[in-house]
Design an enzyme around this catalytic site. Structure first.
Site, mmCIF file in Angstrom:
data_model
loop_
_atom_site.group_PDB
_atom_site.id
_atom_site.type_symbol
_atom_site.label_atom_id
_atom_site.label_comp_id
_atom_site.label_asym_id
_atom_site.label_seq_id
_atom_site.Cartn_x
_atom_site.Cartn_y
_atom_site.Cartn_z
ATOM 1 N N TYR A 1 -12.454 -2.210 -3.153
ATOM 2 C CA TYR A 1 -12.967 -2.303 -1.788
ATOM 3 C C TYR A 1 -14.493 -2.175 -1.729
ATOM 4 O O TYR A 1 -15.039 -1.804 -0.679
ATOM 5 C CB TYR A 1 -12.297 -1.238 -0.907
ATOM 6 C CG TYR A 1 -10.906 -1.654 -0.440
ATOM 7 C CD1 TYR A 1 -10.728 -2.793 0.351
ATOM 8 C CD2 TYR A 1 -9.784 -0.915 -0.780
ATOM 9 C CE1 TYR A 1 -9.472 -3.182 0.781
ATOM 10 C CE2 TYR A 1 -8.521 -1.299 -0.347
ATOM 11 C CZ TYR A 1 -8.368 -2.440 0.439
ATOM 12 O OH TYR A 1 -7.125 -2.830 0.876
ATOM 13 N N THR B 1 -4.784 -7.232 10.896
ATOM 14 C CA THR B 1 -5.152 -6.029 10.135
ATOM 15 C C THR B 1 -4.614 -4.755 10.774
ATOM 16 O O THR B 1 -4.113 -3.871 10.075
ATOM 17 C CB THR B 1 -6.701 -5.933 10.035
ATOM 18 O OG1 THR B 1 -7.180 -7.114 9.405
ATOM 19 C CG2 THR B 1 -7.129 -4.717 9.228
ATOM 20 N N PHE C 1 -15.482 3.742 7.278
ATOM 21 C CA PHE C 1 -14.110 4.104 6.897
ATOM 22 C C PHE C 1 -13.847 4.025 5.395
ATOM 23 O O PHE C 1 -12.729 4.284 4.940
ATOM 24 C CB PHE C 1 -13.108 3.226 7.655
ATOM 25 C CG PHE C 1 -13.255 1.736 7.417
ATOM 26 C CD1 PHE C 1 -12.726 1.126 6.294
ATOM 27 C CD2 PHE C 1 -13.935 0.937 8.341
ATOM 28 C CE1 PHE C 1 -12.854 -0.236 6.088
ATOM 29 C CE2 PHE C 1 -14.067 -0.425 8.149
ATOM 30 C CZ PHE C 1 -13.525 -1.011 7.000
ATOM 31 N N HIS D 1 -1.997 -5.545 1.631
ATOM 32 C CA HIS D 1 -3.249 -6.290 1.503
ATOM 33 C C HIS D 1 -2.909 -7.710 1.075
ATOM 34 O O HIS D 1 -1.990 -7.917 0.282
ATOM 35 C CB HIS D 1 -4.146 -5.654 0.431
ATOM 36 C CG HIS D 1 -5.257 -6.564 0.003
ATOM 37 N ND1 HIS D 1 -6.442 -6.651 0.708
ATOM 38 C CD2 HIS D 1 -5.350 -7.473 -1.014
ATOM 39 C CE1 HIS D 1 -7.213 -7.563 0.121
ATOM 40 N NE2 HIS D 1 -6.579 -8.067 -0.922
ATOM 41 N N ASN E 1 -1.820 0.110 6.989
ATOM 42 C CA ASN E 1 -1.258 -1.164 7.456
ATOM 43 C C ASN E 1 -0.366 -1.847 6.414
ATOM 44 O O ASN E 1 -0.192 -3.058 6.448
ATOM 45 C CB ASN E 1 -2.389 -2.087 7.937
ATOM 46 C CG ASN E 1 -3.372 -2.412 6.840
ATOM 47 O OD1 ASN E 1 -3.246 -1.938 5.717
ATOM 48 N ND2 ASN E 1 -4.356 -3.239 7.138
ATOM 49 N N ARG F 1 2.976 -6.101 8.691
ATOM 50 C CA ARG F 1 2.147 -4.985 9.162
ATOM 51 C C ARG F 1 2.704 -4.387 10.456
ATOM 52 O O ARG F 1 2.593 -3.191 10.690
ATOM 53 C CB ARG F 1 0.698 -5.443 9.326
ATOM 54 C CG ARG F 1 -0.011 -5.552 7.966
ATOM 55 C CD ARG F 1 -1.329 -6.267 8.063
ATOM 56 N NE ARG F 1 -2.173 -6.031 6.898
ATOM 57 C CZ ARG F 1 -3.312 -6.660 6.677
ATOM 58 N NH1 ARG F 1 -3.758 -7.570 7.545
ATOM 59 N NH2 ARG F 1 -4.028 -6.395 5.605
ATOM 60 N N LYS G 1 0.823 -1.214 0.000
ATOM 61 C CA LYS G 1 0.000 0.000 0.000
ATOM 62 C C LYS G 1 0.862 1.271 0.000
ATOM 63 O O LYS G 1 2.071 1.210 0.254
ATOM 64 C CB LYS G 1 -0.935 -0.042 1.212
ATOM 65 C CG LYS G 1 -1.923 -1.217 1.172
ATOM 66 C CD LYS G 1 -2.905 -1.163 2.347
ATOM 67 C CE LYS G 1 -3.896 -2.318 2.298
ATOM 68 N NZ LYS G 1 -4.888 -2.258 3.408
ATOM 69 N N GLU H 1 -9.705 -10.998 -7.152
ATOM 70 C CA GLU H 1 -8.752 -9.890 -6.963
ATOM 71 C C GLU H 1 -7.602 -9.971 -7.967
ATOM 72 O O GLU H 1 -7.136 -8.942 -8.471
ATOM 73 C CB GLU H 1 -8.211 -9.910 -5.529
ATOM 74 C CG GLU H 1 -9.278 -9.529 -4.513
ATOM 75 C CD GLU H 1 -8.785 -9.582 -3.072
ATOM 76 O OE1 GLU H 1 -7.597 -9.902 -2.840
ATOM 77 O OE2 GLU H 1 -9.597 -9.286 -2.175
ATOM 78 N N ARG I 1 -0.911 -14.270 4.457
ATOM 79 C CA ARG I 1 -1.557 -13.501 5.536
ATOM 80 C C ARG I 1 -0.829 -13.678 6.871
ATOM 81 O O ARG I 1 -0.806 -12.768 7.690
ATOM 82 C CB ARG I 1 -3.048 -13.845 5.627
ATOM 83 C CG ARG I 1 -3.839 -13.131 4.506
ATOM 84 C CD ARG I 1 -5.316 -13.397 4.557
ATOM 85 N NE ARG I 1 -6.011 -12.788 5.671
ATOM 86 C CZ ARG I 1 -6.641 -11.601 5.613
ATOM 87 N NH1 ARG I 1 -6.621 -10.882 4.511
ATOM 88 N NH2 ARG I 1 -7.298 -11.157 6.664
#
Ligand code: GDP
Length: 147
Positions: A52, A94, A60, A118, A115, A105, A11, A129, A88
């Protein structure tokens, strides 16, 4: 265990940190995840909103879209044994402010929004995705080392 593919996004908070993109990608490779496709792009508002869309009723959502369009992202397709969970696990929880040191993260993110990364959360979402960002012709099968 099955060989899976998953979508990774580094990100804008992480791509802005010198050296972070390379270190994050190195962690993926060191964990045995192979990078089959990758690009560094600027998300448009429309692209971020679409990605998203599942969160569009959440309070948010607007802030998240603003964050995701605030700078470049690096999207990649990773492949490996149990890749979705393995990826993950490397990312951690998260919320970066609760993520342990040693997780991506925890080491590169700031809070629940910023964070750093993704990762797809299930085989079905991974499929959707991956095709959101890559054509089939852009995803190259792994090539074994020439030794
Ligand atoms: P993930 O699968 O771990 O990325 O988590 P989610 O699918 O629940 O959320 C998607 C993304 O929205 C997260 O990675 C965060 O960047 C952001 N996010 C999640 N929860 C919150 C929140 O409560 N507030 C804000 N500002 N952002 C959030």
């Amino acid at each position: 265990m099955a060989v899976e593919r998953t979508l990774s996004i580094i990100k804008p908070d992480a791509t802005a940190k010198p050296g972070a993109t390379g270190e994050i990608l190195a962690r993926f490779e060191q964990a045995g995840l192979k990078i089959l496709a990758m690009k560094r792009i600027q998300l448009s508002e429309t692209l971020a909103q679409g990605f998203y869309a599942v969160h569009k009723e959440r309070p948010f959502y607007g802030e998240l879209v603003k964050f995701m369009t605030s700078g470049p992202v690096v999207v990649s397709v990773l492949e490996g044994e149990n890749a979705i969970l393995a990826h993950r696990d490397l990312l951690g929880p998260t919320n970066s402010s609760e993520a342990p040191a040693g997780t991506i993260r925890g080491d590169f993110g700031t809070d629940i929004e910023r964070n750093a990364t993704h990762g797809s959360d299930a085989p079905e979402t991974a499929k959707v995705e991956i095709s959101y960002f890559f054509n089939a012709s852009e995803i190259l099968a792994p090539v074994e080392a020439l030794t």
